[in-house]
Scaffold this active site. Structure first.
Site, short mmCIF file in Angstrom:
data_model
loop_
_atom_site.label_atom_id
_atom_site.label_comp_id
_atom_site.label_asym_id
_atom_site.label_seq_id
_atom_site.Cartn_x
_atom_site.Cartn_y
_atom_site.Cartn_z
N HIS A 257 -10.94 -2.56 6.95
CA HIS A 257 -9.69 -2.11 7.13
C HIS A 257 -9.69 -0.93 8.14
CE1 HIS A 257 -7.13 -3.09 3.44
NE2 HIS A 257 -8.06 -3.75 3.47
N LYS B 187 -4.13 -11.51 5.74
CA LYS B 187 -3.75 -11.28 4.06
C LYS B 187 -2.42 -12.03 3.85
CE LYS B 187 -5.86 -9.41 1.57
NZ LYS B 187 -6.39 -9.99 0.62
N GLU C 189 -9.44 -18.27 1.42
CA GLU C 189 -9.95 -17.42 0.52
C GLU C 189 -9.17 -17.10 -0.60
OE1 GLU C 189 -11.49 -13.75 2.73
OE2 GLU C 189 -10.97 -12.54 1.07
N ASN D 285 -5.05 -13.90 -1.80
CA ASN D 285 -5.35 -13.34 -3.26
C ASN D 285 -4.74 -14.02 -4.47
OD1 ASN D 285 -5.32 -10.49 -1.37
ND2 ASN D 285 -6.95 -10.68 -2.90
N HIS E 183 0.76 -1.27 -0.04
CA HIS E 183 0.00 0.02 -0.28
C HIS E 183 0.77 1.18 0.13
CE1 HIS E 183 -4.01 -1.44 1.55
NE2 HIS E 183 -3.42 -2.49 1.02
N ASN F 75 -13.44 -13.43 -3.05
CA ASN F 75 -13.84 -11.96 -3.57
C ASN F 75 -13.09 -11.75 -4.91
OD1 ASN F 75 -11.73 -11.18 -1.28
ND2 ASN F 75 -11.27 -9.84 -3.17
N TYR G 236 -8.29 -7.55 10.66
CA TYR G 236 -7.54 -7.85 9.28
C TYR G 236 -6.40 -7.79 9.37
CZ TYR G 236 -8.23 -7.85 4.15
OH TYR G 236 -7.82 -8.23 2.70
N LYS H 225 -8.52 -12.63 10.02
CA LYS H 225 -8.19 -12.73 8.73
C LYS H 225 -6.70 -12.44 8.35
CE LYS H 225 -9.12 -11.15 4.17
NZ LYS H 225 -10.40 -10.91 3.02
N THR I 232 -18.51 -2.73 -14.31
CA THR I 232 -18.31 -1.10 -14.39
C THR I 232 -19.62 -0.37 -13.97
OG1 THR I 232 -16.64 -1.52 -15.93
CG2 THR I 232 -17.25 0.84 -15.67
N HIS J 256 -16.43 -8.20 1.95
CA HIS J 256 -14.88 -7.83 1.56
C HIS J 256 -14.79 -6.45 1.94
CE1 HIS J 256 -12.55 -5.88 -1.71
NE2 HIS J 256 -11.58 -7.00 -1.45
N SER J 257 -13.53 -5.89 2.04
CA SER J 257 -13.18 -4.52 2.47
C SER J 257 -11.99 -4.13 1.90
CB SER J 257 -13.33 -4.29 4.08
OG SER J 257 -12.58 -3.07 4.13
N ASN J 258 -12.03 -2.91 1.35
CA ASN J 258 -10.83 -2.12 1.05
C ASN J 258 -10.67 -1.11 2.18
OD1 ASN J 258 -11.68 -2.89 -2.28
ND2 ASN J 258 -9.35 -3.22 -1.59
N ASP K 49 -6.20 -15.48 3.51
CA ASP K 49 -6.47 -14.94 2.13
C ASP K 49 -5.03 -14.54 1.17
OD1 ASP K 49 -7.25 -13.62 -0.54
OD2 ASP K 49 -8.25 -12.17 0.75
N ASP L 9 -19.47 -7.06 -1.60
CA ASP L 9 -18.74 -5.87 -1.47
C ASP L 9 -19.66 -5.01 -2.06
OD1 ASP L 9 -17.30 -3.44 -1.74
OD2 ASP L 9 -15.39 -4.53 -1.59
N ARG M 205 -4.64 3.90 -7.38
CA ARG M 205 -3.84 3.04 -6.43
C ARG M 205 -2.97 2.34 -7.50
NH1 ARG M 205 -6.68 -1.66 -2.70
NH2 ARG M 205 -4.66 -2.58 -2.21
O1 LIG Z 1 -9.28 -10.10 -1.34
C1 LIG Z 1 -9.18 -9.20 -0.36
O2 LIG Z 1 -9.69 -9.50 0.46
C2 LIG Z 1 -8.69 -7.91 -0.66
O3 LIG Z 1 -8.69 -7.66 -1.67
C3 LIG Z 1 -8.89 -6.88 0.32
C4 LIG Z 1 -7.94 -5.76 -0.03
O4 LIG Z 1 -8.08 -5.19 -1.16
C5 LIG Z 1 -6.52 -5.95 0.66
O5 LIG Z 1 -5.81 -7.10 -0.05
C6 LIG Z 1 -5.68 -4.83 0.31
O6 LIG Z 1 -5.95 -3.67 0.03
O7 LIG Z 1 -4.39 -4.91 0.13
MG LIG Z 2 -10.14 -11.57 -0.40
#
Ligand SMILES: O=C([O-])C(=O)C[C@H](O)[C@@H](O)C(=O)[O-]
Ligand SMILES: [Mg+2]
Length: 439
Positions: free
Chosen positions: A364, A208, A261, A238, A44, A284, A164, A206, A123, A335-337, A236, A308, A419
């Site tokens: 988050h 990441k 996940e 990804n 990030h 997600n 998270y 959770k 979209t 899910h969350s950003n 998760d 989401d 981003r």
């Molecule tokens: O798969 C997920 O849960 C996400 O993508 C959550 C967030 O986007 C997270 O991965 C991030 O922001 O780095």
């Molecule tokens: Mg995920």
């Protein structure tokens, strides 16, 4: 716009019984500090971007929405906003048609807001989302009822969230260290989890993943299990793993995870993993729009879908997804950003009014600085890992005009317009490459 303009109107007066037309929409990009959280596509950047949407009406009531702040998304929001002027906020179906029409000639590149992790979402649904939320906020303010009532009614008084956890550096290069410290091994992750659980009372965690080799992440999960014997745990990565690696990890974590996940990319790969691991698989990434639901169900790819509202088309369309998961016997999580208070309020109303939301939702929230928000403090607080459902009309949150201005200035000053976790990582480590699957 002042906070007073957004104050809830309680009770519907006869002059509001007809159409409530949109007279204008203000879209304000903002930036707020974000720690160096690592994921499988990079890290990030020092600021997370959001767009704050204010929908003004001829009833004198303004509604709030929040969404991604990437340049491409902002352009599309402006296209939609133009098309929505004059629309009735009580007819979200028509609003959706207007947004889809406005985007028909869309040639904007990118703007997904998720640094390449979720790219297949619709979209039109992604662009509609903040306008749907704002329309419901207005409806609630006019009717004197919380948004959860407009979604069929809350079935719970508070909504549970999961802590998270992220691997992270101590600091962004060139920045002051943040209070969280580094988390680059199992001990660091356990210490981070302890701070989160003690500070917020989360009743699920959770991690990441997809950052380090799978055996290191398995060790972190096992360390978490030792420290928190009773908390549900999720991992998760990804889609960082091959099918083979995913099956190996899944077997190793038998009995330890509540769900795994997105271990691997795509519906086909997920289906193969699912047939060979003992725990539920959640996603997600391979189910991110209504088009993905039939093939995922036909293939038997997933047990749990993370909704989401930011990319499923707002709160009403997210309830349609909930209906599908209920019909097909799937679990539903959220899910969350990185997000601010308008999104948190929307998530809470949606979760409260979704009876089959079976899992604690992702958020988050703990990663942002406490004083950086665009809503007035007090409406949303965490108690025992849960947020009480606002009972005030609409979303139940009010815009803080001074903070909005401050975070908008920060957006202008920080120089970020999209981003880009991968590009930022590559500026720090030129050898860094993007791979999926990575292991
Ligand atoms: O798969 C997920 O849960 C996400 O993508 C959550 C967030 O986007 C997270 O991965 C991030 O922001 O780095
Ligand atoms: Mg995920």
């Amino acid at each position: 716009m002042s906070v007073a303009d957004a104050a809830p109107v309680t009770g519907l007066s006869s002059e509001h019984l007809g159409q409530v037309a949109i007279t204008g929409i203000t879209i304000t990009p903002v930036a707020f500090a974000d720690p160096p959280l690592l994921n499988t596509v990079g890290v990030h950047e020092p600021f997370a971007l959001r767009a704050i949407v204010q929908v003004h009406t001829d009833a004198g009531v303004t509604g709030l929405g929040e969404t991604y702040g990437d340049a491409g998304h902002l352009q599309r929001l402006h296209l939609a906003a133009e098309a929505l002027t004059g629309a009735d906020v009580f007819n979200i179906n028509r609003m959706r048609q207007a947004v889809a029409r406005a985007l028909a000639a869309d040639t904007v590149q990118g703007g997904h807001g998720m640094s390449g992790m979720v790219t297949g979402s619709s979209t039109a649904d992604r662009v509609l989302s903040p306008f749907d939320v704002a329309a419901l906020d207005i409806q609630g303010k006019l009717l004197g009822r919380p948004v959860s009532d407009l979604l069929g009614g809350a079935v719970r008084d508070s909504v549970a969230f999961s802590g998270y956890l992220f691997y992270k550096w101590a600091t962004h290069p060139g920045f002051e260290p943040d209070p969280w410290g580094p988390a680059l091994d199992p001990d660091g992750i356990v210490a981070q989890a302890r701070t989160m659980v003690d500070g917020y009372g989360f009743s699920a965690l959770k991690l990441k993943g997809g950052v380090f080799a799978p055996d290191q992440e398995v060790a972190a999960i096992k360390a978490l299990r030792e420290e928190f014997p009773d908390l549900p745990l999720r991992l998760d990565p990804n889609a960082a793993w091959t099918v083979e690696t995913s099956i190996k990890v899944g077997k190793e974590l038998d009995g330890v995870l509540e769900y795994l996940e997105d271990p691997t990319p795509g519906i086909e790969g997920m289906a193969e993993v699912r047939a060979n691991v003992p725990m539920p698989l959640a996603t997600n990434m391979c189910v991110v729009s209504f088009n993905d639901v039939p093939p995922a169900i036909a293939a038997g790819a997933v047990d749990v879908i993370l909704s989401d509202h930011h990319f499923w088309g707002g709160l009403r369309r997210s309830q349609t997804l909930a209906g599908l998961t209920e019909t097909f016997g799937l679990g539903l999580s959220m899910h969350s950003n990185s997000h601010l208070g308008i999104s948190l309020a929307a998530m809470v109303h949606l979760a409260a009014a979704t009876p089959n939301l079976d899992y604690a939702c992702d958020t988050h929230w703990p990663w942002k600085k406490g004083d950086e928000d665009i809503v007035a403090p007090g409406a949303l607080t965490f108690t025992d890992g849960a947020v009480a459902v606002p009972t005030a009309p609409g979303l139940g949150v009010e815009l803080d005009a001074d903070n909005l201005e401050k975070l908008h200035r920060q957006y202008l000053d920080c120089g970020l317009t999209s981003r880009d976790d991968t590009g930022y990582m590559q500026r720090i480590d030129p050898d860094y490459t993007l791979e999926s699957p990575r292991w």
